[in-house]
Design a protein around this motif. Structure first.
Motif, PDB file in Angstrom:
ATOM      1  N   TYR A   1     -26.857  25.531   0.075  1.00  0.00           N
ATOM      2  CA  TYR A   1     -26.788  26.194   1.675  1.00  0.00           C
ATOM      3  C   TYR A   1     -27.670  24.925   2.457  1.00  0.00           C
ATOM      4  N   ILE A   2     -26.826  25.349   3.935  1.00  0.00           N
ATOM      5  CA  ILE A   2     -26.739  25.138   5.244  1.00  0.00           C
ATOM      6  C   ILE A   2     -28.374  25.565   5.675  1.00  0.00           C
ATOM      7  N   ALA A   3     -29.137  25.162   5.244  1.00  0.00           N
ATOM      8  CA  ALA A   3     -30.723  25.382   5.658  1.00  0.00           C
ATOM      9  C   ALA A   3     -31.091  24.969   7.089  1.00  0.00           C
ATOM     10  N   VAL A   4     -31.009  25.903   8.143  1.00  0.00           N
ATOM     11  CA  VAL A   4     -30.648  25.582  10.012  1.00  0.00           C
ATOM     12  C   VAL A   4     -31.815  26.253  10.716  1.00  0.00           C
ATOM     13  N   THR A   5     -33.280  25.092  10.986  1.00  0.00           N
ATOM     14  CA  THR A   5     -34.445  25.984  11.418  1.00  0.00           C
ATOM     15  C   THR A   5     -34.227  25.561  13.155  1.00  0.00           C
ATOM     16  N   PRO A   6     -34.419  25.649  13.687  1.00  0.00           N
ATOM     17  CA  PRO A   6     -34.119  25.276  15.252  1.00  0.00           C
ATOM     18  C   PRO A   6     -35.384  24.801  15.538  1.00  0.00           C
ATOM     19  N   ASP A   7     -35.768  23.938  16.688  1.00  0.00           N
ATOM     20  CA  ASP A   7     -36.765  24.176  17.204  1.00  0.00           C
ATOM     21  C   ASP A   7     -37.226  24.833  18.633  1.00  0.00           C
ATOM     22  N   GLN A   8     -35.893  25.652  18.756  1.00  0.00           N
ATOM     23  CA  GLN A   8     -36.039  26.326  19.854  1.00  0.00           C
ATOM     24  C   GLN A   8     -35.085  27.603  19.252  1.00  0.00           C
TER      25      GLN A   8
END
Length: 728
Positions: A462-469
């Motif tokens: 998986y691509i795990a994407v956790t933006p800080d916005q």
């Protein structure tokens, strides 16, 4: 069965009255290399004897089936269980890689005896142990049960050491696993005329009338497939020992079904073939036979899945691994050069869209070098919320990228991987505004811990994407370098969909893992043997023999290698985690133990580090267990909420490097499950385990089983039950 020196140990298991030709499966653990070879029968033994000097005659397993005191079957692993037994003995794997001895006597039997023999001191002088877990045979009648075991075999007229260098089946269990992205690999290598290699897939029940078998295959993409080799690939069906119907070779299959299989394989994608055998069957052989002399580069065959279906057993879909069924709620925002986009939003977790990129003319893309899909949520996702996008890409690239966040991968791991020629981009957006972006092309600059490649317990990427916005959209773009020219091969990338866990259950099991290095120059320093092998195995609580291996190799002082374990919810503040691991025996004192770092995090913020104290934790003498090579189960109470744990090794000043760590499991809510129980029922009809139905007048004996799987004794526990309807 633990022995040392020339000796033997055995265990005999009473099974009751078992009819002839009924298979008993005995789960075992043994030397990994020996088990891998025995899985291939006589071919595997020959490879082991010639190439690896396994000395199977000095250390071997004896299998006996008895009817009372009479031995009705007797086989040894020293001849690959292929002697003159009155029945069949073979080694098989289940769908998560556990090993079993499959024992099928030709006559009735009542017990099985397993003996571990050591005839001479082994070269290393170490103890040789055989772990026996249990013995089971099938009493169910679910005709829709998927294939549950596999093995392989081979032979030929001209076998020699040179011929066998690549011959066999790699990772057989992956052809029947729950991960549709992984595969077994059947390789005929350079065997001579009249040689063969077959993988066998076993079903627990015979087929029903008009059942079909769907087999998903691919020829290794780097290979150039020829018509001769296409005719060498064969499918065979069996009912017990008897073949059902003819051999099906892929060349004939193409002609009968008016299908250009050669073109499909040469496209580099998977091909799903459908067969309708001519009679009842309970196993399938998939492999290759050399009817003509094949060259050294004979193409390996990948087997992704084998499914049986029919009117009574329709094909099933794969469910989402996320706890909340509404977690995969993304919608289509936009797409370009993408096929089967509707698959992103159906209920089958294994269906996917294919993004295409390349030098225009070959793909008919009008000189476009990118394909993308953009998915979005109906609501805004808060900063710090992780979205998972399951993907297929080049295995070598993903295997390297799982060792760090995008842009923060050790350059040495990427040697030989042309990331600039074919890569993918990730963009997180709030409406049309990009709030986060990254690319797999970057190998040492532009680092961000907000985008990672991770694996789940089945090894899916998986691509795990956790933006800080805050965000509500993510775009994935497949890119081919335009400088390659119009005649360059096109590229593809599979995208399965986008999900975010909506459950807030504080006891959700670990979902994903990755690993990374710190304390070294990522663009310059070599990592040598440092790293994590099979990281997904640390999440696999189904196979107690699986573990990841964390090693700091020869990294310098201050450098570390750590594996991340990610949870999709925040724990309770007073939660206790349990970490299970082993190391090689010996050589660890309190100073060396300080090099093993176990930490808890909330997001990217460290909240606690496990204090090894004086080597005693909650009464557990960790140092003794480590130095004896025993399993260590360490409770860890961070004292604050957390959603990830790291287990790593750090090289300290003036201290020996901590040995490689075999990480078996990391679980939460250890103290919260102190009174947890598991219960089930079993039955036997008229004292005969072979009986599975009643017509009236039979005696049915029920047994209620209760197992305390918690950490405290059960007090004042009572059991009540009612007779099933129709019984008196």
């Amino acid at each position: 069965l633990l022995v040392s020196g020339p000796t033997e140990g055995f265990i005999e298991m009473d099974l009751g009255n078992v009819p002839a030709n009924k298979t008993t499966y005995v789960r075992i653990n043994y030397d990994d290399d020996v088990l891998d070879r025995l899985l291939g029968g006589s071919l595997g033994k020959l490879v082991g004897d010639l190439a690896n000097n396994l000395l199977l005659g000095n250390q071997y397993i004896q299998v006996e089936a008895l009817d009372g005191s009479n031995i009705v079957l007797n086989e040894n692993s020293s001849d690959a269980f292929e002697g003159q037994a009155n029945g069949v003995v073979s080694l098989v794997e289940d769908n998560i890689g556990r090993y079993y001895i499959a024992i099928t006597p030709d006559s009735d039997y009542t017990s099985i005896r397993i003996t571990n023999h050591v005839e001479a001191l082994l070269p290393t002088g170490k103890k040789a142990s055989l772990d026996v877990y249990n013995a089971c045979f099938e009493i169910g009648d679910d005709f829709c049960f998927p294939p549950n075991f596999t093995s392989y075999k081979g032979g030929g007229a001209n076998l020699s050491l040179g011929d066998l260098s690549e011959v066999g089946v790699k990772d057989p269990y992956k052809a029947i696993s729950g991960n549709s992205s992984e595969y077994s690999e059947i390789n005929l290598g350079a065997l001579g005329l009249l040689s063969d290699v077959y993988q066998t897939i076993y079903f627990s029940q015979p087929s029903q009338v008009d059942d079909h078998v769907q087999i998903r295959l691919m020829v290794e993409p780097s290979s150039a497939l020829s018509a001769d080799v296409l005719g060498a690939y064969k499918i065979k069906f069996f009912n017990g020992k008897e073949q059902v119907g003819p051999d099906y070779n892929l060349q004939d299959y193409a002609l009968l079904n008016n299908l250009d299989v050669l073109a499909l394989f040469n496209s580099g994608g998977t091909v799903t073939l459908d067969f309708e055998p001519e009679g009842t069957f309970d196993r399938v052989d998939i492999g290759a036979e050399s009817v003509v002399e094949l060259n050294v580069d004979a193409e390996p065959l990948r087997v992704y899945s084998v499914k049986r279906y029919g009117d009574q057993c329709p094909l099933t879909i794969t469910e989402s691994p996320f706890e909340n069924s509404a977690s995969c709620i993304a919608e289509l925002i936009d797409s370009h050069n993408a096929d089967e986009v509707q698959n992103l939003f159906d209920e089958d977790f294994d269906s996917y869209a294919t993004l295409k990129s390349g030098a225009g003319f070959l793909l008919g893309l009008g000189n476009q070098y990118e394909g993308y899909v953009e998915m979005g949520y109906a609501q805004i996702m808060d900063a710090g919320t992780t979205s998972y996008i399951r993907i297929d890409f080049d295995d070598g690239v993903l295997g390297a990228l799982v060792s760090g966040s995008l842009g923060n991968v050790v350059s040495g791991l990427l040697d030989g991987l042309a990331l600039g020629d074919h890569y993918f981009k990730v963009e997180a957006k709030n409406a049309d505004d990009v709030v986060l972006e990254g690319s797999s092309k970057e190998d040492g600059t532009g680092a961000t811990d907000q985008i990672r490649i991770v694996q789940d317990a089945l090894g899916r990427y998986y691509i795990a994407v956790t933006p800080d916005q805050d965000y509500n959209r993510i775009r994935i773009t497949d890119v081919t370098n335009s400088a390659l020219g119009l005649l360059a091969e096109p590229n593809t990338m599979n995208v399965y969909g986008m999900c975010t866990e909506l459950s807030t259950d504080a006891c959700l099991p670990a979902f994903a893992t990755s690993y990374e290095y710190s304390g070294l120059n990522l663009g310059v320093d070599a990592v040598g043997s440092a790293g994590v092998t099979n990281p997904e195995y640390a999440l696999d609580d189904g196979n107690s023999q699986h573990y990841s291996e964390i090693s700091n190799g020869t990294l310098g002082v201050g450098a570390s290698t750590k594996q991340w374990i990610y949870f999709n919810s925040v724990s309770e503040a007073d939660d206790t985690a349990l970490i299970k691991f082993k190391t090689g025996a010996g050589g660890v004192d309190l100073d060396v133990l300080g090099g093993l770092e176990i930490k808890a995090y909330l997001g990217n913020d460290e909240v606690a580090t496990l204090d090894w104290q004086d080597g005693l934790i909650n009464g557990i003498n960790v140092l003794d267990l480590i130095n004896n090579g025993d399993m260590v189960e360490v409770p860890f109470t961070p004292g604050d909420a957390y959603d990830r744990i790291s287990v790593g090794i750090k090289t300290l000043v003036g201290v020996s490097v901590f040995p490689p760590v075999e990480l078996y499991d990391v679980s939460r809510c250890y103290t919260l499950s102190s009174s947890k129980i598991t219960s089930w029922k079993s039955y036997i009809i008229d004292g005969n385990v072979a009986n599975t139905s009643v017509s009236g007048g039979e005696e049915v004996e029920y047994t209620i089983h209760v197992k305390n799987t918690g950490t405290e004794d059960l007090a004042g526990f009572t059991i009540s039950d009612e007779l099933p309807e129709g019984l008196t």
